[in-house]
Design a protein around this motif. Structure first.
Motif, short mmCIF file in Angstrom:
data_model
loop_
_atom_site.label_atom_id
_atom_site.label_comp_id
_atom_site.label_asym_id
_atom_site.label_seq_id
_atom_site.Cartn_x
_atom_site.Cartn_y
_atom_site.Cartn_z
N ARG A 178 5.83 6.45 -8.24
CA ARG A 178 6.31 7.06 -7.00
C ARG A 178 7.69 6.51 -6.61
O ARG A 178 8.58 7.25 -6.20
N MET B 196 10.20 13.23 0.26
CA MET B 196 8.85 13.03 0.80
C MET B 196 8.05 14.31 0.63
O MET B 196 8.58 15.40 0.80
N ASP C 162 2.34 15.63 2.84
CA ASP C 162 1.29 14.66 3.14
C ASP C 162 1.89 13.29 3.48
O ASP C 162 1.39 12.60 4.38
N GLU C 163 2.94 12.89 2.77
CA GLU C 163 3.58 11.60 3.08
C GLU C 163 4.21 11.61 4.47
O GLU C 163 4.16 10.62 5.19
N ARG D 247 -2.13 7.06 -2.01
CA ARG D 247 -1.16 7.67 -1.11
C ARG D 247 -0.30 6.64 -0.40
O ARG D 247 -0.80 5.60 0.05
N LYS D 248 0.98 6.94 -0.33
CA LYS D 248 1.93 6.12 0.41
C LYS D 248 1.79 6.47 1.88
O LYS D 248 1.87 7.63 2.25
N GLU E 270 -4.64 3.58 -0.06
CA GLU E 270 -3.48 3.47 0.82
C GLU E 270 -2.55 2.36 0.34
O GLU E 270 -3.01 1.29 -0.06
N PHE F 207 6.98 4.78 5.20
CA PHE F 207 8.27 4.72 4.52
C PHE F 207 9.12 3.62 5.12
O PHE F 207 9.22 3.50 6.34
N GLU G 203 1.33 11.18 6.89
CA GLU G 203 0.81 9.81 6.87
C GLU G 203 1.78 8.86 7.58
O GLU G 203 1.35 7.96 8.31
N HIS G 204 3.08 9.06 7.39
CA HIS G 204 4.05 8.20 8.08
C HIS G 204 3.95 8.40 9.59
O HIS G 204 3.97 7.42 10.35
N ALA H 155 3.60 17.07 -4.29
CA ALA H 155 2.99 15.87 -4.85
C ALA H 155 2.90 16.00 -6.35
O ALA H 155 2.61 17.08 -6.88
#
Length: 198
Positions: free
Chosen positions: A117, A125, A128-129, A6-7, A43, A10, A132-133, A197
């Motif tokens: 990706r 995005m 989830d991204e 996962r990213k 990650e 950003f 996470e950001h 995703a």
């Protein structure tokens, strides 16, 4: 248990951001009292070339393989930092990832996932991204882990500060509405298209 790749941020991190993201779970409850490998493994985020070169010069790497090298010091269990130099769409870029070296394919799977990706034709995005950001970019004073003031099944989950007409309060990260997510993202990320995703 295999952690999803996962990213988590950003943009290209500066040195301060990079070191902060190395341990963005630092305030978790019961730190190091159990195997926390799943928190970290998978990650990844983009760094600048000077940060990549700095990390290469700190210690002799555990190994170097083509466009990647692994740090000699392990974060937890068999999870360590792997740094990548990847040419994507004609541009050389640099990345940090946590790979679980108990799986010999982990660094290669990570490399392929990052390249895939970052080659998406449209800048976008996933939900989830976005979450996470938000977690990565939020100051420690405004994020944490659910405790006694949350229902037992939610304790230990990530929470962030939200603001409303009645004031501020903590809310589970995973329950943020699209409007709340948009408010918490930096302006340049708010209007990116939503994608599922892959």
């Amino acid at each position: 248990m295999t952690s999803p790749i996962r990213k988590i941020y950003f943009g290209v991190t500066d040195r301060r951001q990079m070191f902060r993201l190395f341990d963005r779970h630092a305030r978790r409850p019961n730190r190091w009292q159990k195997d926390d490998s799943a928190l970290y493994a998978g990650e990844w985020f983009e760094i600048a070339q000077d940060q990549h070169d700095y990390m290469l010069d700190i210690l002799p790497p555990l190994w170097m393989r083509g466009e990647m090298f692994a740090m000699r010091e392990f974060l937890t269990g068999s999870v360590t930092s792997v740094f990548y130099t990847l040419r994507i769409n004609g541009v050389t870029r640099f990345f940090h990832a946590y790979c679980d070296l108990s799986d010999p394919r982990s660094p290669y799977d990570m490399r392929e996932a990052i390249a895939l990706r970052e080659r998406w034709p449209v800048k976008a995005m996933t939900r989830d991204e976005r979450l996470e950001h938000i977690w990565s970019a939020t100051h420690d004073d405004y994020r944490g882990y659910a405790g006694e003031d949350f229902r037992p099944e939610h304790r230990g989950k990530r929470k962030v500060m939200v603001y409303g007409r009645s004031g501020s309060r903590f809310q589970l990260l995973e329950t943020l509405s699209d409007a709340q997510i948009s408010e918490k993202l930096p302006v340049q990320l708010r209007h990116l298209p939503h994608v599922q995703a892959a």
